[in-house]
Scaffold this active site. Sequence first.
Site, PDB file in Angstrom:
ATOM      1  N   HIS A  40       0.842  -1.201   0.000  1.00  0.00           N
ATOM      2  CA  HIS A  40       0.000   0.000   0.000  1.00  0.00           C
ATOM      3  C   HIS A  40       0.874   1.246   0.000  1.00  0.00           C
ATOM      4  O   HIS A  40       2.060   1.183   0.346  1.00  0.00           O
ATOM      5  CB  HIS A  40      -0.919   0.034   1.232  1.00  0.00           C
ATOM      6  CG  HIS A  40      -2.100  -0.894   1.116  1.00  0.00           C
ATOM      7  ND1 HIS A  40      -2.040  -2.211   1.504  1.00  0.00           N
ATOM      8  CD2 HIS A  40      -3.361  -0.692   0.651  1.00  0.00           C
ATOM      9  CE1 HIS A  40      -3.212  -2.786   1.281  1.00  0.00           C
ATOM     10  NE2 HIS A  40      -4.037  -1.889   0.771  1.00  0.00           N
TER      11      HIS A  40
ATOM     12  N   LYS B 124      -0.519   4.950   4.385  1.00  0.00           N
ATOM     13  CA  LYS B 124      -1.454   4.053   5.083  1.00  0.00           C
ATOM     14  C   LYS B 124      -0.885   3.713   6.464  1.00  0.00           C
ATOM     15  O   LYS B 124       0.206   3.153   6.571  1.00  0.00           O
ATOM     16  CB  LYS B 124      -1.675   2.775   4.271  1.00  0.00           C
ATOM     17  CG  LYS B 124      -2.729   1.855   4.897  1.00  0.00           C
ATOM     18  CD  LYS B 124      -3.044   0.675   3.990  1.00  0.00           C
ATOM     19  CE  LYS B 124      -3.945  -0.343   4.644  1.00  0.00           C
ATOM     20  NZ  LYS B 124      -5.261   0.164   5.034  1.00  0.00           N
TER      21      LYS B 124
END
Length: 232
Positions: free
Chosen positions: A138, A142
């Site tokens: 990600h 995040k």
Amino acid sequence: MRLALVGYGRMGRTIAALAGARGHQVVLVVDEAENPAGQALVPERLRGVEVALEFTTPASAPTNLIRLAEAGVPTVCGTTGWNGDLPRVAGAVRERHGALVHAANFSVGVHLFLRTARELARRFAAHPEFDAFILEEHHARKPDAPSGTALTLQATAAGADPARRFPITSVRAGSIPGNHTLTYDGPHESVALAHEARSREGFAAGALLAAEWLPGHTGVFTFEDVLFGEDR
Ligand SMILES: NC(=O)c1ccc[n+]([C@@H]2O[C@H](COP(=O)([O-])OP(=O)(O)OC[C@H]3O[C@@H](n4cnc5c(N)ncnc54)[C@H](OP(=O)(O)O)[C@@H]3O)[C@@H](O)[C@H]2O)c1
């Protein structure tokens, strides 16, 4: 269909952008300023609305959903983080013979990916010469790791093959929207099943699919009911 959008943030706007292309009309948008304690969700304003899509905040969603049920409007809710209030909300929906689809993830691809992972794990259970592992990647901002989807993937695979561990490796870098891969690596070959999210439009498309499914249904449903029905 005539739709109401309750919450007009990133998801509300993405749904609005896709709705027209699917032949729907957004006839009402309700954002936070005009809706303290669900005050804007009254039958007069909701007249003619066939389905409401609720993407707001965990603090607002339960009240909004109860007000929508009281007004008799079938609702799709994608807001996350209000699970503790689900029994109260579900009670209000059932009491009024209303309809609600709620899901923390409206990506069609993720749900099909998880089902396929379950089948893959079941097939590989008899082949311990393969090592299984999960990689999730990600964007750098995040905050949580592993991702919720990676944990669900791990639980799904372990449910089909309890004897095997499915360790997760997380990468946080760049602007990757979200990649998940389940790999089986054996001495002579490797098999990988991967899901790559490109944008939040996938969530919006799934929410609209749930909205299209909802009329004619009564009760409280998840996205799995929409996608798989009895075949769960
Ligand atoms: N299920 C899925 O597939 C999926 C996918 C993505 C996101 N989500 C979840 O969906 C929710 C919304 O995400 P997002 O990215 O759209 O967030 P966002 O951009 O922060 O938008 C939320 C919007 O709801 C508004 N709002 C807050 N309380 C309200 C109320 N009482 N009535 C009407 N509007 C209200 C907010 O207004 P203000 O800005 O004025 O506070 C904001 O415009 C989050 O819980 C997120 O985790 C779910």
